[in-house]
Write a protein that holds these residues in place. Sequence first.
Motif, PDB file in Angstrom:
ATOM      1  N   GLY A 103       0.792  -1.225   0.000  1.00 45.20           N
ATOM      2  CA  GLY A 103       0.000   0.000   0.000  1.00 45.20           C
ATOM      3  C   GLY A 103       0.821   1.269   0.000  1.00 45.20           C
ATOM      4  N   PRO A 104       1.880   1.343   0.805  1.00 48.15           N
ATOM      5  CA  PRO A 104       2.709   2.543   0.819  1.00 48.15           C
ATOM      6  C   PRO A 104       3.583   2.733  -0.426  1.00 48.15           C
ATOM      7  CG  PRO A 104       2.782   1.470   2.950  1.00 48.15           C
ATOM      8  CD  PRO A 104       2.103   0.513   2.009  1.00 48.15           C
ATOM      9  N   THR A 105       3.727   1.703  -1.269  1.00 47.30           N
ATOM     10  CA  THR A 105       4.593   1.842  -2.442  1.00 47.30           C
ATOM     11  C   THR A 105       4.233   3.044  -3.313  1.00 47.30           C
ATOM     12  OG1 THR A 105       5.318  -0.471  -2.585  1.00 47.30           O
ATOM     13  CG2 THR A 105       5.237   0.751  -4.644  1.00 47.30           C
ATOM     14  N   PRO A 106       2.948   3.280  -3.650  1.00 51.92           N
ATOM     15  CA  PRO A 106       2.637   4.466  -4.452  1.00 51.92           C
ATOM     16  C   PRO A 106       3.027   5.783  -3.768  1.00 51.92           C
ATOM     17  CG  PRO A 106       0.820   2.919  -4.572  1.00 51.92           C
ATOM     18  CD  PRO A 106       1.744   2.430  -3.490  1.00 51.92           C
ATOM     19  N   PHE A 107       2.985   5.820  -2.444  1.00 52.55           N
ATOM     20  CA  PHE A 107       3.427   7.010  -1.727  1.00 52.55           C
ATOM     21  C   PHE A 107       4.935   7.188  -1.891  1.00 52.55           C
ATOM     22  CE2 PHE A 107      -0.615   6.105   0.215  1.00 52.55           C
ATOM     23  CZ  PHE A 107      -1.136   7.351   0.538  1.00 52.55           C
ATOM     24  N   ALA A 108       5.672   6.079  -1.805  1.00 53.77           N
ATOM     25  CA  ALA A 108       7.125   6.139  -1.978  1.00 53.77           C
ATOM     26  C   ALA A 108       7.474   6.601  -3.389  1.00 53.77           C
ATOM     27  CB  ALA A 108       7.737   4.774  -1.690  1.00 53.77           C
ATOM     28  N   VAL A 109       6.739   6.096  -4.370  1.00 56.03           N
ATOM     29  CA  VAL A 109       6.968   6.485  -5.762  1.00 56.03           C
ATOM     30  C   VAL A 109       6.717   7.970  -5.953  1.00 56.03           C
ATOM     31  CG1 VAL A 109       6.051   6.251  -8.111  1.00 56.03           C
ATOM     32  CG2 VAL A 109       6.543   4.209  -6.746  1.00 56.03           C
ATOM     33  N   ASN A 110       5.583   8.441  -5.484  1.00 54.77           N
ATOM     34  CA  ASN A 110       5.151   9.803  -5.776  1.00 54.77           C
ATOM     35  C   ASN A 110       5.750  10.866  -4.866  1.00 54.77           C
ATOM     36  OD1 ASN A 110       3.102   9.530  -8.026  1.00 54.77           O
ATOM     37  ND2 ASN A 110       2.292   8.037  -6.583  1.00 54.77           N
ATOM     38  N   LEU A 111       6.047  10.511  -3.625  1.00 56.99           N
ATOM     39  CA  LEU A 111       6.581  11.487  -2.681  1.00 56.99           C
ATOM     40  C   LEU A 111       8.099  11.447  -2.565  1.00 56.99           C
ATOM     41  CD1 LEU A 111       4.047  11.140   0.282  1.00 56.99           C
ATOM     42  CD2 LEU A 111       4.076  12.899  -1.502  1.00 56.99           C
ATOM     43  N   ALA A 112       8.691  10.267  -2.826  1.00 57.08           N
ATOM     44  CA  ALA A 112      10.126  10.107  -2.551  1.00 57.08           C
ATOM     45  C   ALA A 112      10.950   9.744  -3.774  1.00 57.08           C
ATOM     46  CB  ALA A 112      10.315   9.052  -1.466  1.00 57.08           C
ATOM     47  N   GLY A 113      10.318   9.610  -4.934  1.00 61.23           N
ATOM     48  CA  GLY A 113      11.083   9.261  -6.123  1.00 61.23           C
ATOM     49  C   GLY A 113      11.592   7.838  -6.129  1.00 61.23           C
ATOM     50  N   ALA A 114      10.921   6.938  -5.415  1.00 64.42           N
ATOM     51  CA  ALA A 114      11.301   5.525  -5.421  1.00 64.42           C
ATOM     52  C   ALA A 114      10.946   4.901  -6.767  1.00 64.42           C
ATOM     53  CB  ALA A 114      10.578   4.782  -4.295  1.00 64.42           C
ATOM     54  N   VAL A 115      11.818   4.011  -7.236  1.00 60.43           N
ATOM     55  CA  VAL A 115      11.584   3.320  -8.505  1.00 60.43           C
ATOM     56  C   VAL A 115      11.520   1.818  -8.244  1.00 60.43           C
ATOM     57  CG1 VAL A 115      12.429   2.910 -10.844  1.00 60.43           C
ATOM     58  CG2 VAL A 115      12.833   5.127  -9.745  1.00 60.43           C
ATOM     59  N   PRO A 116      10.311   1.231  -8.200  1.00 57.64           N
ATOM     60  CA  PRO A 116      10.183  -0.215  -7.988  1.00 57.64           C
ATOM     61  C   PRO A 116      10.719  -0.993  -9.186  1.00 57.64           C
ATOM     62  CG  PRO A 116       8.127   0.936  -7.458  1.00 57.64           C
ATOM     63  CD  PRO A 116       9.004   1.903  -8.191  1.00 57.64           C
ATOM     64  N   PHE A 117      11.469  -2.067  -8.896  1.00 58.67           N
ATOM     65  CA  PHE A 117      12.037  -2.860  -9.984  1.00 58.67           C
ATOM     66  C   PHE A 117      12.007  -4.365  -9.725  1.00 58.67           C
ATOM     67  CE2 PHE A 117      15.465  -2.247  -7.021  1.00 58.67           C
ATOM     68  CZ  PHE A 117      16.191  -3.421  -7.075  1.00 58.67           C
ATOM     69  N   ALA A 118      11.671  -4.774  -8.506  1.00 61.96           N
ATOM     70  CA  ALA A 118      11.710  -6.203  -8.194  1.00 61.96           C
ATOM     71  C   ALA A 118      10.696  -6.582  -7.134  1.00 61.96           C
ATOM     72  CB  ALA A 118      13.114  -6.607  -7.728  1.00 61.96           C
ATOM     73  N   LEU A 119      10.305  -7.847  -7.171  1.00 67.28           N
ATOM     74  CA  LEU A 119       9.475  -8.482  -6.151  1.00 67.28           C
ATOM     75  C   LEU A 119      10.082  -9.845  -5.839  1.00 67.28           C
ATOM     76  CD1 LEU A 119       5.796  -8.111  -7.500  1.00 67.28           C
ATOM     77  CD2 LEU A 119       6.774  -6.863  -5.579  1.00 67.28           C
ATOM     78  N   MET A 120       9.792 -10.365  -4.666  1.00 66.85           N
ATOM     79  CA  MET A 120      10.153 -11.751  -4.378  1.00 66.85           C
ATOM     80  C   MET A 120       9.163 -12.668  -5.083  1.00 66.85           C
ATOM     81  SD  MET A 120      11.055 -11.818  -0.313  1.00 66.85           S
ATOM     82  CE  MET A 120      12.513 -11.016   0.346  1.00 66.85           C
ATOM     83  N   GLY A 121       9.664 -13.740  -5.676  1.00 66.33           N
ATOM     84  CA  GLY A 121       8.768 -14.665  -6.372  1.00 66.33           C
ATOM     85  C   GLY A 121       9.369 -16.051  -6.463  1.00 66.33           C
ATOM     86  N   SER A 122       8.689 -16.914  -7.189  1.00 67.75           N
ATOM     87  CA  SER A 122       9.149 -18.288  -7.367  1.00 67.75           C
ATOM     88  C   SER A 122       9.889 -18.420  -8.690  1.00 67.75           C
ATOM     89  CB  SER A 122       7.959 -19.258  -7.336  1.00 67.75           C
ATOM     90  OG  SER A 122       7.061 -18.961  -8.388  1.00 67.75           O
ATOM     91  N   ASP A 123      10.517 -19.558  -8.897  1.00 65.34           N
ATOM     92  CA  ASP A 123      11.285 -19.786 -10.119  1.00 65.34           C
ATOM     93  C   ASP A 123      10.432 -19.676 -11.374  1.00 65.34           C
ATOM     94  OD1 ASP A 123      13.830 -20.063  -9.099  1.00 65.34           O
ATOM     95  OD2 ASP A 123      13.614 -22.211  -8.715  1.00 65.34           O
ATOM     96  N   ASP A 124       9.141 -19.999 -11.251  1.00 65.71           N
ATOM     97  CA  ASP A 124       8.269 -19.922 -12.427  1.00 65.71           C
ATOM     98  C   ASP A 124       7.652 -18.533 -12.611  1.00 65.71           C
ATOM     99  OD1 ASP A 124       6.388 -19.817 -10.431  1.00 65.71           O
ATOM    100  OD2 ASP A 124       5.414 -21.718 -10.933  1.00 65.71           O
ATOM    101  N   GLY A 125       8.111 -17.551 -11.806  1.00 60.07           N
ATOM    102  CA  GLY A 125       7.664 -16.178 -11.988  1.00 60.07           C
ATOM    103  C   GLY A 125       6.423 -15.798 -11.201  1.00 60.07           C
ATOM    104  N   ARG A 126       5.879 -16.732 -10.425  1.00 58.11           N
ATOM    105  CA  ARG A 126       4.689 -16.413  -9.635  1.00 58.11           C
ATOM    106  C   ARG A 126       5.069 -15.567  -8.418  1.00 58.11           C
ATOM    107  NH1 ARG A 126       2.886 -20.300  -7.033  1.00 58.11           N
ATOM    108  NH2 ARG A 126       4.505 -21.822  -7.502  1.00 58.11           N
TER     109      ARG A 126
END
Length: 307
Positions: A103-126
Amino acid sequence: MVTTAQAQECPHGDLDPQYCDEDGDLVADPPSDESELVNPDTLIFAYTPVEDPAIYADIWQPFIDHLKEVTGKDVRFFAVQSNSAQVEAMRSGRLHIAGFSTGPTPFAVNLAGAVPFALMGSDDGRFGYTLQVYTQADSDIQTLADLKGKRVAHTSPTSNSGNQAPRALFPEQGVVPDEDYEVLYSGSHDQSMLGVVAGDYDAAPVASEVVERMAARDLYDEDSVRMIFESEPFPTTSYTYAHDLDPALVDSIKEAFFSFDFAGTALGEEFDGVEKFIPITYQDQWNVIRTIQAANGVSYTPENLEE
């Protein structure tokens, strides 16, 4: 950081006026003036606010060591106490790499200039987690509609699964938060779950990944609660870098994330079912979250980020 005059000229959408978004990908562009790029000797990394930061400092150590090796930088783990403090740390230049809650990610993007690039996931991309609603095992609550007249713990205003998603999704299930039941903010998913176990709340919407980690550490008796609702999956914690980092440094940070092997590490044990970091974009993977927040009338201001 751009000047006021530049901010008035460049497109920035929901971004704070100090940032530009010339390519329309919804995240802050790097500074056009190369002298404003940042390439610190020490990188500061923070994970989301948790109940026991000391434990997570140890859990993240194998990754910190890997990040040091790949980037050639000193790396320090920074324990944050709240979502707002974490966002402010990146906005002020004191935080370079961070995992922000959904939930706070959009705040980080818009207020702090954060650039999301990764998530934790499984080998098959889930990847992803769900919103789950728990009540006591012996409760008479069987469906969301049965929450009418009850005391329900939400986590914090900006939390996706702990507040925003319930407010957007529950009405179609026959119950409207704050109208049909009393909302009590617990402060965290952990506290919501433990409050249900203790009988302090009649029910609580929580993130599945938090519940799973709590169960793995025997923080509550699984037989004492019962799940009455589960949503479709949402994206998990976003891993981001500050928009003004030197592009060569950003490349090495990404290399460190995408080459990290979770197997046999404390991090792999903590996040069950996670095998690697997978590449994502804020524009694509956070579309559902932005939709939920729009349905809640959320605007990305520091005041709305307060917990």
